[in-house]
Design a protein around this motif. Structure first.
Motif, mmCIF file in Angstrom:
data_model
loop_
_atom_site.group_PDB
_atom_site.id
_atom_site.type_symbol
_atom_site.label_atom_id
_atom_site.label_comp_id
_atom_site.label_asym_id
_atom_site.label_seq_id
_atom_site.Cartn_x
_atom_site.Cartn_y
_atom_site.Cartn_z
ATOM 1 N N ALA A 65 38.666 30.850 32.881
ATOM 2 C CA ALA A 65 39.368 32.147 32.847
ATOM 3 C C ALA A 65 40.489 32.122 31.812
ATOM 4 O O ALA A 65 40.978 31.062 31.405
ATOM 5 N N ALA A 66 40.913 33.317 31.419
ATOM 6 C CA ALA A 66 41.980 33.450 30.408
ATOM 7 C C ALA A 66 43.295 32.876 30.915
ATOM 8 O O ALA A 66 43.548 32.821 32.113
ATOM 9 N N GLY A 67 44.130 32.442 29.968
ATOM 10 C CA GLY A 67 45.480 32.006 30.296
ATOM 11 C C GLY A 67 45.665 30.511 30.261
ATOM 12 O O GLY A 67 46.788 30.029 30.254
ATOM 13 N N LYS A 70 46.246 29.541 25.795
ATOM 14 C CA LYS A 70 46.790 30.835 25.361
ATOM 15 C C LYS A 70 46.668 31.066 23.854
ATOM 16 O O LYS A 70 46.599 32.198 23.401
ATOM 17 N N GLY A 90 45.600 35.055 26.705
ATOM 18 C CA GLY A 90 45.752 36.302 25.993
ATOM 19 C C GLY A 90 46.570 36.203 24.709
ATOM 20 O O GLY A 90 47.648 35.610 24.684
ATOM 21 N N ASN A 115 52.339 33.286 38.486
ATOM 22 C CA ASN A 115 52.853 33.153 37.116
ATOM 23 C C ASN A 115 53.410 34.474 36.629
ATOM 24 O O ASN A 115 52.928 35.539 36.993
ATOM 25 N N ASN A 143 40.764 36.902 25.126
ATOM 26 C CA ASN A 143 41.495 37.831 25.985
ATOM 27 C C ASN A 143 42.602 38.475 25.151
ATOM 28 O O ASN A 143 43.366 37.785 24.495
ATOM 29 N N ASN A 176 42.605 43.216 28.201
ATOM 30 C CA ASN A 176 43.347 42.907 29.432
ATOM 31 C C ASN A 176 44.406 43.983 29.672
ATOM 32 O O ASN A 176 45.416 44.025 28.983
ATOM 33 N N LYS A 217 39.258 43.930 31.781
ATOM 34 C CA LYS A 217 39.693 43.166 32.963
ATOM 35 C C LYS A 217 40.724 43.979 33.742
ATOM 36 O O LYS A 217 41.779 44.333 33.206
ATOM 37 N N ASN A 245 41.908 40.426 37.860
ATOM 38 C CA ASN A 245 43.097 39.637 37.517
ATOM 39 C C ASN A 245 43.936 39.368 38.781
ATOM 40 O O ASN A 245 43.492 39.635 39.897
ATOM 41 N N SER A 265 47.516 34.073 41.920
ATOM 42 C CA SER A 265 46.112 33.709 41.701
ATOM 43 C C SER A 265 45.727 32.638 42.723
ATOM 44 O O SER A 265 46.574 32.137 43.452
ATOM 45 N N GLY A 266 44.446 32.282 42.756
ATOM 46 C CA GLY A 266 43.996 31.245 43.671
ATOM 47 C C GLY A 266 43.364 31.808 44.934
ATOM 48 O O GLY A 266 43.025 32.995 45.006
ATOM 49 N N THR A 293 36.106 36.787 39.113
ATOM 50 C CA THR A 293 37.140 35.760 39.046
ATOM 51 C C THR A 293 38.134 35.961 40.177
ATOM 52 O O THR A 293 38.290 37.074 40.681
ATOM 53 N N GLY A 295 40.134 32.971 42.871
ATOM 54 C CA GLY A 295 40.064 32.167 44.084
ATOM 55 C C GLY A 295 38.775 31.422 44.319
ATOM 56 O O GLY A 295 38.464 31.062 45.458
ATOM 57 N N TYR A 316 40.327 29.321 37.183
ATOM 58 C CA TYR A 316 41.548 28.750 36.611
ATOM 59 C C TYR A 316 42.313 27.961 37.693
ATOM 60 O O TYR A 316 42.395 26.727 37.644
ATOM 61 N N SER A 317 42.847 28.652 38.712
ATOM 62 C CA SER A 317 43.731 27.990 39.680
ATOM 63 C C SER A 317 43.090 26.781 40.348
ATOM 64 O O SER A 317 43.755 25.765 40.584
HETATM 65 C C1 LIG Z 1 49.227 30.558 34.322
HETATM 66 C C2 LIG Z 1 48.224 31.677 34.245
HETATM 67 C C3 LIG Z 1 48.160 32.447 33.094
HETATM 68 C C4 LIG Z 1 47.238 33.492 33.007
HETATM 69 N N1 LIG Z 1 47.164 34.224 31.852
HETATM 70 C C5 LIG Z 1 46.238 35.210 31.741
HETATM 71 C C6 LIG Z 1 46.104 35.952 30.533
HETATM 72 O O1 LIG Z 1 46.768 35.698 29.534
HETATM 73 N N2 LIG Z 1 45.193 36.954 30.512
HETATM 74 C C7 LIG Z 1 44.410 37.264 31.600
HETATM 75 O O2 LIG Z 1 43.604 38.184 31.538
HETATM 76 N N3 LIG Z 1 44.505 36.552 32.737
HETATM 77 C C8 LIG Z 1 45.383 35.543 32.826
HETATM 78 N N4 LIG Z 1 45.464 34.824 33.993
HETATM 79 C C9 LIG Z 1 44.581 35.189 35.129
HETATM 80 C C10 LIG Z 1 43.314 34.320 35.175
HETATM 81 O O3 LIG Z 1 42.549 34.488 34.004
HETATM 82 C C11 LIG Z 1 42.441 34.663 36.389
HETATM 83 O O4 LIG Z 1 41.888 35.936 36.211
HETATM 84 C C12 LIG Z 1 43.223 34.638 37.689
HETATM 85 O O5 LIG Z 1 44.082 33.533 37.716
HETATM 86 C C13 LIG Z 1 42.303 34.579 38.908
HETATM 87 O O6 LIG Z 1 41.487 33.443 38.882
HETATM 88 P P1 LIG Z 1 41.863 32.088 39.664
HETATM 89 O O7 LIG Z 1 42.169 32.454 41.075
HETATM 90 O O8 LIG Z 1 40.629 31.223 39.520
HETATM 91 O O9 LIG Z 1 43.022 31.512 38.966
HETATM 92 C C14 LIG Z 1 46.374 33.774 34.095
HETATM 93 C C15 LIG Z 1 46.452 32.988 35.254
HETATM 94 C C16 LIG Z 1 47.353 31.946 35.340
HETATM 95 C C17 LIG Z 1 47.399 31.118 36.596
#
Ligand SMILES: Cc1cc2nc3c(=O)[nH]c(=O)nc-3n(C[C@H](O)[C@H](O)[C@H](O)COP(=O)(O)O)c2cc1C
Length: 354
Positions: A65-67, A70, A90, A115, A143, A176, A217, A245, A265-266, A293, A295, A316-317
Motif C-alpha cells: 500500500a501507499a505511504g 514515499k 504519495g 499517522n 499514489n 488520493n 482511493k 484509506n 490504519s491496521g 486495503t 487491516g 501496510y500496517s
Molecule cells: C505511515 C503511513 C503513511 C501512509 N501514507 C499514505 C499515502 O501517502 N497515501 C495513501 O493513499 N495512503 C497512505 N497510507 C494508507 C495506506 O496506504 C493504507 O491504505 C492504510 O494504511 C490501510 O491499510 P493497512 O491497514 O494495511 O495499513 C499510509 C499509511 C501509513 C500507516
C-alpha cells in the motif's frame, strides 16, 4: 527472525524504525548481489495467483500500500520482497516536509497505527529520478497527492502535474483524495468538487490519450450512501477504486495512543472497509475493479476481501506487526486454499460472498 528483532524495533520511535528499514533496503539496492537473497527469503510464485487486470500482469494479488516508500527511494529492493505490485508515494508536485514530528504512532494492543505524516516527500522531480535508476518486472503504481501550499481552487491541478510527469514511467496511478492529514483534501468526496475533479482528469486523459490506468482511493469514513453517490462518476472516469484509506474514527480502541490526531490504519479498519468493498461490488454488478486495503493481517483476511469483491489487496500496517515474511506466507497459504478448494485461479473467488 522478525520475532527476535521486533521487540527491539518497537522500543524505537516508529518513524525512526521506518527510516532504518528504508536505509536497510537502500543498502540492499546498492549491492544488487543481495537482491536474489531477498527474493529467496520473501518471494513465492504459483500460477494460480496470476491475474491480468486492465492489461497489467499481477504475479500475485498482494500489493504494497501507499505511504511506505514515499519518495520512490527503494522500489528495486521492494520488488524482490514478494509483492504482486508496489504503490509508491504519495507524491506531490513540490517537495514538502510534512507535519511536525512525532507524527506516527503504534497502537500495539489494537494492532494498529495512527499517522499524520502530511505527504512528506521529496517532490515529483526527485521521486522520478529515483524511480528511473532501475527497471522493474512488477507493476509500479504511484499514489498522487496535493501540496499543502496549493490554493483551494488549484488543488486538482496538482494531481494532473504529477500524473503528467510520471505518465511514461509507472503502470498505474492512484488519485488520493482520502488522506486526512492535508487540509480540505477529503472535500473532494463532496459531489460538486468530485465532479470538477473528474472533469479535469477526464479532459487530461482525452488530451493526452493516456493509456495508464488511474484509480481513485477513498476514505474509510464514507457512508454507504456517500459511496453509492460517487460510484457513477467513478466508473465513468476512473479504472478502479481503492477501498479504503485510513479512518478518523476511534471506536473500541484500547491503546494509550488512540487519541492522537491522524489516520488510523491496521486491524480496526478491516470490517469497515470490507463493508465498503462488498457494497461497491454489488452496486457495480462485479464489473468494476476494486482493490481492497485496510487491516489485512492473515490469509483469512485476504480470502475474505477477495470473496467480498476485491480483485487485488494492499497491505501496510501488518508488515510493521508481522514483519516482511508476511507476503510470502499470505501468497503460499492463499495458493494452498485455492488448491484444496478446487479453484484453478484466484480470480474465481472474487465476489463469491456478495
Ligand atoms: C505511515 C503511513 C503513511 C501512509 N501514507 C499514505 C499515502 O501517502 N497515501 C495513501 O493513499 N495512503 C497512505 N497510507 C494508507 C495506506 O496506504 C493504507 O491504505 C492504510 O494504511 C490501510 O491499510 P493497512 O491497514 O494495511 O495499513 C499510509 C499509511 C501509513 C500507516
Amino acid at each position: 527472525m522478525y520475532k527476535l528483532i521486533k521487540p527491539i524495533l518497537f522500543q524505537i520511535d516508529p518513524e525512526k524504525a521506518h527510516g532504518m528499514t528504508i536505509n536497510a533496503l537502500k543498502f540492499v539496492q546498492k549491492y544488487p548481489k543481495l537482491l536474489p537473497v531477498i527474493n529467496q527469503l520473501f518471494h513465492y510464485e504459483n500460477e494460480q495467483l496470476h491475474q491480468n487486470i486492465k492489461g497489467i500482469y499481477f504475479e500475485n494479488p498482494i500489493g504494497l500500500a501507499a505511504g511506505f516508500d514515499k519518495s520512490c527511494e527503494v522500489p528495486k529492493a521492494l520488488e524482490h520482497a514478494g509483492f504482486g505490485a508496489l504503490e509508491l508515494g504519495g507524491i506531490t508536485p513540490k517537495p514538502q516536509p510534512g507535519n511536525p514530528k512525532p507524527r506516527m504512532y503504534r497502537l500495539v494492543e489494537d494492532a494498529a497505527l495512527i499517522n499524520r505524516m502530511g505527504f512528506n516527500n521529496l517532490g515529483m522531480n526527485k521521486a522520478l529520478s529515483n524511480l528511473r535508476k532501475y527497471s522493474y518486472q512488477i507493476p509500479i503504481g504511484l499514489n498522487v497527492g496535493v501540496n499543502k501550499t496549493t490554493s483551494y481552487d488549484a488543488r486538482y491541478e496538482d494531481y494532473i502535474k504529477v500524473i503528467d510527469t510520471f505518465k511514461n514511467d509507472v503502470t498505474f496511478f492512484t488519485v488520493n483524495i482520502s488522506s486526512p492529514n492535508t487540509k480540505n483534501l477529503q472535500s473532494f468526496h463532496d459531489k460538486d468538487e468530485f465532479s470538477q475533479l473528474c472533469e479535469a482528469i477526464q479532459s487530461y486523459k482525452d488530451k493526452q490519450n493516456l493509456r495508464v490506468p488511474i484509480f481513485i482511493k477513498l476514505t474509510s469514513d464514507l457512508t454507504l450512501d456517500g459511496l453509492g453517490q460517487m460510484l457513477e462518476p467513478i466508473t465513468q472516469t476512473f479504472d478502479g477504486i481503492i477501498l479504503a484509506n485510513t479512518t478518523q474514527q476511534r471506536d473500541h480502541l484500547n491503546s494509550t495512543n488512540r487519541h492522537e490526531t491522524g489516520g488510523l490504519s491496521g486491524k480496526p479498519l478491516f470490517n469497515r472497509n470490507l463493508e465498503l468493498i462488498s457494497y461497491a461490488y454489488k452496486q457495480t454488478n462485479g464489473q468494476f475493479l476494486i482493490i481492497g486495503t485496510g487491516g489485512i493481517f492473515n490469509t483469512t483476511d485476504v480470502i475474505t476481501m477477495l470473496r467480498s469483491g476485491a480483485s487485488l489487496v494492499q497491505i501496510y500496517s501488518s508488515l510493521v506487526f508481522e514483519g516482511p515474511g508476511l507476503t510470502q506466507k499470505l501468497n503460499k497459504q492463499l495458493a494452498q486454499y485455492l488448491k484444496s478448494n478446487g479453484y484453478n485461479n484466484v480470480s474465481e473467488i472474487i465476489g463469491l460472498d456478495v
